[in-house]
Design an enzyme around this catalytic site. Structure first.
Site, PDB file in Angstrom:
ATOM      1  CG  HIS A 101      -2.278   0.334   0.789  1.00 32.46           C
ATOM      2  ND1 HIS A 101      -3.629  -0.016   1.380  1.00 32.46           N
ATOM      3  CD2 HIS A 101      -2.721   1.229  -0.361  1.00 32.46           C
ATOM      4  CE1 HIS A 101      -4.603   0.530   0.847  1.00 32.46           C
ATOM      5  NE2 HIS A 101      -4.101   1.404  -0.145  1.00 32.46           N
ATOM      6  CG  ASP A 128      -6.650  -0.825   4.145  1.00 26.06           C
ATOM      7  OD1 ASP A 128      -6.139  -1.700   5.005  1.00 26.06           O
ATOM      8  OD2 ASP A 128      -5.513  -0.321   3.706  1.00 26.06           O
ATOM      9  CG  HIS A 130      -4.439  -1.960   8.512  1.00 22.21           C
ATOM     10  ND1 HIS A 130      -4.660  -3.016   7.580  1.00 22.21           N
ATOM     11  CD2 HIS A 130      -4.223  -2.564   9.788  1.00 22.21           C
ATOM     12  CE1 HIS A 130      -4.246  -4.200   8.145  1.00 22.21           C
ATOM     13  NE2 HIS A 130      -4.036  -3.885   9.418  1.00 22.21           N
ATOM     14  CG  ASP A 132      -3.014   2.013   5.536  1.00 29.00           C
ATOM     15  OD1 ASP A 132      -2.481   1.511   6.383  1.00 29.00           O
ATOM     16  OD2 ASP A 132      -3.304   1.578   4.348  1.00 29.00           O
ATOM     17  CG  HIS A 145       2.296  -1.342   4.508  1.00 28.26           C
ATOM     18  ND1 HIS A 145       1.861  -2.644   4.152  1.00 28.26           N
ATOM     19  CD2 HIS A 145       2.479  -1.204   5.846  1.00 28.26           C
ATOM     20  CE1 HIS A 145       1.947  -3.103   5.391  1.00 28.26           C
ATOM     21  NE2 HIS A 145       2.266  -2.399   6.262  1.00 28.26           N
ATOM     22  CG  ASP A 230      -5.193  -3.752   1.879  1.00 27.85           C
ATOM     23  OD1 ASP A 230      -4.844  -4.873   1.831  1.00 27.85           O
ATOM     24  OD2 ASP A 230      -4.034  -2.634   2.194  1.00 27.85           O
ATOM     25  CG  ASP A 232      -5.933  -5.424   4.709  1.00 24.32           C
ATOM     26  OD1 ASP A 232      -6.455  -4.489   4.672  1.00 24.32           O
ATOM     27  OD2 ASP A 232      -4.699  -5.050   5.259  1.00 24.32           O
ATOM     28  CD  GLU A 275      -0.241  -4.421   1.779  1.00 25.78           C
ATOM     29  OE1 GLU A 275       0.418  -5.203   1.655  1.00 25.78           O
ATOM     30  OE2 GLU A 275       0.470  -3.148   1.991  1.00 25.78           O
TER      31      GLU A 275
END
Length: 311
Positions: A101, A128, A130, A132, A145, A230, A232, A275
């Site tokens: 990322h 995502d 997260h 970030d 990332h 992403d 995830d 990712e």
């Protein structure tokens, strides 16, 4: 932006320096192998694969935070991908095949510059686990990332990185799928007006309502939208090929619904696929699912999908 046929520009971004676990450099070729170009062309879009970007060679001062991993290389990638986004966006619909990322430090910054050049605001949808939203000073892992949204929204601490041609105000950012946010990021986000949608909200009201409300904001501002997807974002049970697995992610159906709504909106101008670590995949199924989601974003519907053999 994507109603009707468009010219899709595939841009390989084999960034593998945003974290310490290696493998994302193989991502662009995994998307090629999984048939991304073929899936898009089967929908009637033009497809050009311009190959992989290479990072600029840069020198930087040592970071204040000793934990920072590969600062110079990440800065070099940011400069190169910012330039690639600015060059390719006027020609069609850029799809950045990652890569971790950290690539979005460059892609989002470049798309923000493009948006300013055409006189429209850029909005960013971050799909995502997260947020970030770290800075090079706040990250404890040192993995860059986790910093792209901190950078593009103009947070302090990015002196080593290229000056931003245009920032993305935090109120133009939507984060959907959140389930792992560090305390420092949470505190910084509480000061702003980002759209924050965690998995509990999705459990309670579904994904359609908060996404529709965010798209209404983009439409009302005559904005264009950059989507950063992403692996995830998805539940690791369906998408195992990521080094940052967080249980409890989006289902395949929720993800396809989000992509179909984005397609219907006609607002999306560019896409990151990030990712994917093929060394962690199971017979390529995560890469195949990401290609399916990209196809949904570009107009494929469930009735268009061939029935799998054996059904």
């Amino acid at each position: 932006m994507m109603r009707g046929m468009t010219d899709c520009i595939l841009i390989g971004a084999p960034v593998d320096s945003g974290k310490r676990r290696r493998g994302c450099l193989m991502g662009p070729d995994a998307y090629r192998t999984a048939g991304l170009a073929e899936a898009l062309s089967s929908l009637g879009h033009g497809v050009t694969d311009i190959g992989n970007v290479a990072p600029d060679s840069v020198e930087v001062d040592p970071p204040r935070n000793a934990a920072i991993h590969e600062l110079a290389l990440n800065v070099g990638w940011t400069a190169a991908l910012m330039r690639a986004a600015r060059e390719q966006a006027p020609k069609g619909f850029p799809i950045f095949m990652g890569g971790d990322h950290a690539l979005s430090l460059g892609t989002v910054a470049g798309m923000a510059a493009h948006a300013e050049e055409i006189g429209r605001p850029l909005f960013v949808l971050w799909l995502d686990a997260h947020s970030d939203f770290h800075t090079p000073d706040s990250t404890t892992s040192g993995n860059l990332h986790g910093t792209p949204l901190g950078y593009v929204t103009g947070r302090e601490g990015f002196e080593a990185f290229p000056d931003l041609p245009a920032t993305v105000p935090v109120e133009r950012v939507g984060m959907i799928g959140l389930r792992s946010v560090d305390p420092e990021e949470r505190a910084a986000l509480e000061d702003g007006d980002a759209t924050l949608v965690d998995m509990r909200m999705i459990d309670e009201v579904g994904i359609a309502r908060p996404l529709s409300e965010f798209l209404d904001k983009v439409q009302a501002a005559n904005g264009i939208l950059h989507v950063s997807l992403d692996v995830d974002f998805l539940d690791p049970m369906v998408a195992p090929a990521v080094g940052t697995t967080v249980p409890g992610g989006a289902t395949v159906r929720e993800a396809h619904l989000a992509m179909e709504m984005l397609s219907d909106s006609g607002l999306v101008a560019s896409l990151d696929l990030v990712e994917l670590n093929p060394s962690l995949d199971e017979r390529g199924r995560t890469a195949a699912l990401m290609v399916e989601l990209a196809a949904s974003l570009m107009g494929r519907r469930v009735f268009d999908r061939p029935t799998p053999r054996g059904h």
